[in-house]
Design a protein around this motif. Sequence first.
Motif, PDB file in Angstrom:
ATOM      1  N   GLU A  97      -2.903   3.493  11.731  1.00 35.05           N
ATOM      2  CA  GLU A  97      -1.746   2.701  11.309  1.00 35.05           C
ATOM      3  C   GLU A  97      -1.936   1.219  11.596  1.00 35.05           C
ATOM      4  O   GLU A  97      -2.569   0.836  12.575  1.00 35.05           O
ATOM      5  CB  GLU A  97      -0.496   3.160  12.047  1.00 35.05           C
ATOM      6  CG  GLU A  97       0.021   4.494  11.637  1.00 35.05           C
ATOM      7  CD  GLU A  97       1.338   4.830  12.324  1.00 35.05           C
ATOM      8  OE1 GLU A  97       1.814   4.032  13.158  1.00 35.05           O
ATOM      9  OE2 GLU A  97       1.886   5.896  12.027  1.00 35.05           O
ATOM     10  N   SER A  98      -1.338   0.419  10.730  1.00 36.21           N
ATOM     11  CA  SER A  98      -1.272  -1.028  10.964  1.00 36.21           C
ATOM     12  C   SER A  98      -0.316  -1.283  12.127  1.00 36.21           C
ATOM     13  O   SER A  98       0.380  -0.371  12.584  1.00 36.21           O
ATOM     14  CB  SER A  98      -0.766  -1.737   9.713  1.00 36.21           C
ATOM     15  OG  SER A  98       0.568  -1.327   9.442  1.00 36.21           O
ATOM     16  N   LYS A  99      -0.262  -2.517  12.581  1.00 40.10           N
ATOM     17  CA  LYS A  99       0.646  -2.854  13.685  1.00 40.10           C
ATOM     18  C   LYS A  99       2.103  -2.585  13.318  1.00 40.10           C
ATOM     19  O   LYS A  99       2.892  -2.175  14.156  1.00 40.10           O
ATOM     20  CB  LYS A  99       0.462  -4.315  14.087  1.00 40.10           C
ATOM     21  CG  LYS A  99      -0.846  -4.563  14.798  1.00 40.10           C
ATOM     22  CD  LYS A  99      -0.984  -6.009  15.195  1.00 40.10           C
ATOM     23  CE  LYS A  99      -2.348  -6.255  15.811  1.00 40.10           C
ATOM     24  NZ  LYS A  99      -2.539  -7.660  16.174  1.00 40.10           N
ATOM     25  N   SER A 100       2.443  -2.801  12.056  1.00 33.64           N
ATOM     26  CA  SER A 100       3.828  -2.573  11.620  1.00 33.64           C
ATOM     27  C   SER A 100       4.127  -1.086  11.443  1.00 33.64           C
ATOM     28  O   SER A 100       5.288  -0.689  11.401  1.00 33.64           O
ATOM     29  CB  SER A 100       4.087  -3.299  10.299  1.00 33.64           C
ATOM     30  OG  SER A 100       3.368  -2.667   9.246  1.00 33.64           O
ATOM     31  N   LYS A 121       3.541   0.561   8.728  1.00 33.75           N
ATOM     32  CA  LYS A 121       3.891   0.821   7.337  1.00 33.75           C
ATOM     33  C   LYS A 121       2.692   1.195   6.471  1.00 33.75           C
ATOM     34  O   LYS A 121       2.856   1.648   5.344  1.00 33.75           O
ATOM     35  CB  LYS A 121       4.562  -0.407   6.728  1.00 33.75           C
ATOM     36  CG  LYS A 121       5.888  -0.743   7.363  1.00 33.75           C
ATOM     37  CD  LYS A 121       6.478  -1.982   6.731  1.00 33.75           C
ATOM     38  CE  LYS A 121       7.774  -2.375   7.397  1.00 33.75           C
ATOM     39  NZ  LYS A 121       8.332  -3.609   6.832  1.00 33.75           N
ATOM     40  N   SER A 122       1.488   0.976   6.979  1.00 31.65           N
ATOM     41  CA  SER A 122       0.297   1.239   6.172  1.00 31.65           C
ATOM     42  C   SER A 122      -0.854   1.729   7.044  1.00 31.65           C
ATOM     43  O   SER A 122      -0.786   1.685   8.273  1.00 31.65           O
ATOM     44  CB  SER A 122      -0.113  -0.030   5.416  1.00 31.65           C
ATOM     45  OG  SER A 122      -0.384  -1.073   6.335  1.00 31.65           O
TER      46      SER A 122
END
Length: 59
Positions: free
Chosen positions: A25-28, A30-31
Motif C-alpha cells: 500500500e501507498s502511504k495514503s 488508497k493504492s
Amino acid sequence: MKNVDMQLDGDTLVIRVDLTKDFGESKSGKSITIASTEGNVAVPGHEEIKIGLNIYRKK
C-alpha cells in the motif's frame, strides 16, 4: 528507487519497470505501489536534470 531502471540511449531516457511487482500500500492506503523513484533523482549522466516517478494501481 524501487523497481525503476533508467538508462540513456543516445539522448533518449529509457525507463524500465516490471509491472508484475508489488510493494504494498501507498502511504495514503488508497493504492498499491508498483514502482517509485522515492522522490526526485538525477537522470544518469545529467545531474542537473531530475525525475520523480510513481507508478501505482488502485486498491
